[in-house]
Design an enzyme around this catalytic site. Structure first.
Site, short mmCIF file in Angstrom:
data_model
loop_
_atom_site.label_atom_id
_atom_site.label_comp_id
_atom_site.label_asym_id
_atom_site.label_seq_id
_atom_site.Cartn_x
_atom_site.Cartn_y
_atom_site.Cartn_z
N ARG A 110 0.84 -1.20 0.00
CA ARG A 110 0.00 0.00 0.00
C ARG A 110 0.88 1.25 0.00
O ARG A 110 0.58 2.23 -0.69
CB ARG A 110 -0.94 0.00 1.20
CG ARG A 110 -2.00 -1.08 1.15
CD ARG A 110 -2.95 -1.01 2.33
NE ARG A 110 -3.82 0.15 2.26
CZ ARG A 110 -4.62 0.54 3.25
NH1 ARG A 110 -4.62 -0.12 4.40
NH2 ARG A 110 -5.39 1.60 3.10
N CYS B 15 -1.15 5.82 9.11
CA CYS B 15 -1.52 4.55 8.46
C CYS B 15 -2.63 4.84 7.48
O CYS B 15 -2.60 5.85 6.79
CB CYS B 15 -1.92 3.51 9.51
SG CYS B 15 -3.35 4.01 10.52
#
Length: 283
Positions: free
Chosen positions: A180, A238
C-alpha cells in the site's frame, strides 16, 4: 508505567484488591465494500465470549467520529467518547486494560485515545484475547459508572500539514503494508502511495507470530534502522489512524515518544491538492 500487560499479569490483577477496568475493543479493518463480504461484528464476538467483567466498546461509534474529509476514523467527539468511557466504568484513578481479538490495532486506538485525553494508567493486553487462557464469559456486566472527564492534548497529535512538515524535518513512519505504501494496491482509499518523505514501517513487523510485541530491545533496533536517532521527532500514520496507534504503542514499548497523524492516508488522499509518492523510496 509499561504500556502493555501480559495475560498472566492481567489474570493476577483481576483477582487482586484493585482490579482494573477491562475494555473489549474487538474490531477488524473492513474491506466488505470492495469484497462483498459481511463486515466483522465485534459486538457479536463479545457476546459469544469475553474476559469476565470486560465491557464492549465500539471503535467506529465511540472511538472515532463520522467518516468524511477528516478521514475514515477521525477523532471522536469528546463528549461522546467521555460518556462511553464513563458508562464502561472508567475513572482517572483506576487502572484500565484494553484488548481486542489479537491484532492489537483497535486496542491501541483505545490506549492512545485514553492517554491523549489524560488517563494516567492504560495498558494493552499483549497479544489480545488470542493469548488469554483464563475463563471467558457471555455475561454482560453492569459496571459502576465512572467519572473520567477527557481533556485533549496529553499526547502529541499531527494534522496533515504537520505530517508533511515532519516528513521533511524529522521521521514520519507509514505503518501500512508495504504494497500500500508503494502504491501497488489500495483496497480502501481513493489512491495508493504515500506521503512524500515518509518511511515504510509496517506495524505487523513489530510483533511475533503470536501477535505479541517483540522485546523492547528488538523494537528499539528496528526503529533505529528506520531512522530513529534519539533526537529526531517521530510521527506515524496509516490508513485511518488505527494501525498507526499500534505503531505508536510499539514505539512506546521501545521507549520512543511519537506523534499520531489521526487522519492518515484516508484524509491525505482525499485532498487532490496534496502530493503523493509511489514506489519504495520515501520521495
Amino acid at each position: 508505567m509499561n504500556a502493555i500487560i501480559s495475560a498472566s499479569e492481567l489474570a493476577s490483577d483481576l483477582v487482586g484488591p484493585n482490579p482494573p477496568v477491562v475494555l473489549d475493543i474487538r474490531w477488524q479493518l473492513s474491506t466488505a465494500t470492495a469484497t462483498g463480504a459481511a463486515p466483522f461484528d465485534g459486538r457479536a464476538a463479545y457476546a459469544a465470549g469475553h474476559i469476565p467483567g470486560a465491557v464492549f466498546v465500539d471503535l467506529d461509534a465511540e472511538l472515532a467520529g463520522e467518516p468524511g474529509e477528516g478521514g475514515r476514523h477521525p477523532l471522536p467527539d469528546l463528549e461522546v467518547f467521555g460518556e462511553a468511557m464513563r458508562a464502561a466504568g472508567v475513572s482517572a484513578d483506576r487502572d484500565v486494560v484494553v484488548y481486542d481479538g489479537g491484532v492489537g490495532w483497535a486496542a491501541a486506538r483505545a490506549w492512545w485515545l485514553l492517554g491523549w485525553t489524560g488517563h494516567p494508567s492504560v495498558r494493552v493486553l499483549d497479544g489480545g484475547l488470542a493469548v488469554w487462557s483464563g475463563p471467558v464469559s457471555s455475561e454482560v456486566p453492569e459496571p459502576a459508572r465512572g467519572t473520567f472527564e477527557p481533556v485533549a492534548g496529553a499526547r502529541p497529535l499531527l494534522d496533515a500539514d504537520g505530517a508533511a512538515a515532519l516528513a521533511r524535518t524529522g521521521l514520519l513512519l507509514d505503518a501500512r503494508a508495504g504494497e500500500r505504501y508503494r502504491g501497488e494496491v489500495e483496497p480502501i482509499d481513493p489512491v495508493g502511495g504515500h506521503i512524500p518523505g515518509a518511511v515504510s514501517a509496517p506495524t505487523t513487523e513489530n510483533v511475533t507470530e503470536t501477535g505479541e510485541f517483540r522485546p523492547s530491545s528488538e523494537l528499539a533496533e528496528r526503529f533505529k534502522s528506520l531512522g530513529v536517532t534519539g533526537t529526531s521527532e517521530v510521527g506515524v500514520y496509516c490508513g485511518s489512524g488505527v494501525s498507526a496507534a499500534h505503531e505508536v504503542l510499539a514505539l512506546a514499548v521501545a521507549g520512543i515518544p511519537a506523534a499520531l497523524y489521526v487522519g492518515s492516508w484516508s484524509e491525505w488522499s482525499r485532498d487532490g491538492g496534496r502530493p503523493i509518492a509511489v514506489g519504495p523510496d520515501p520521495q
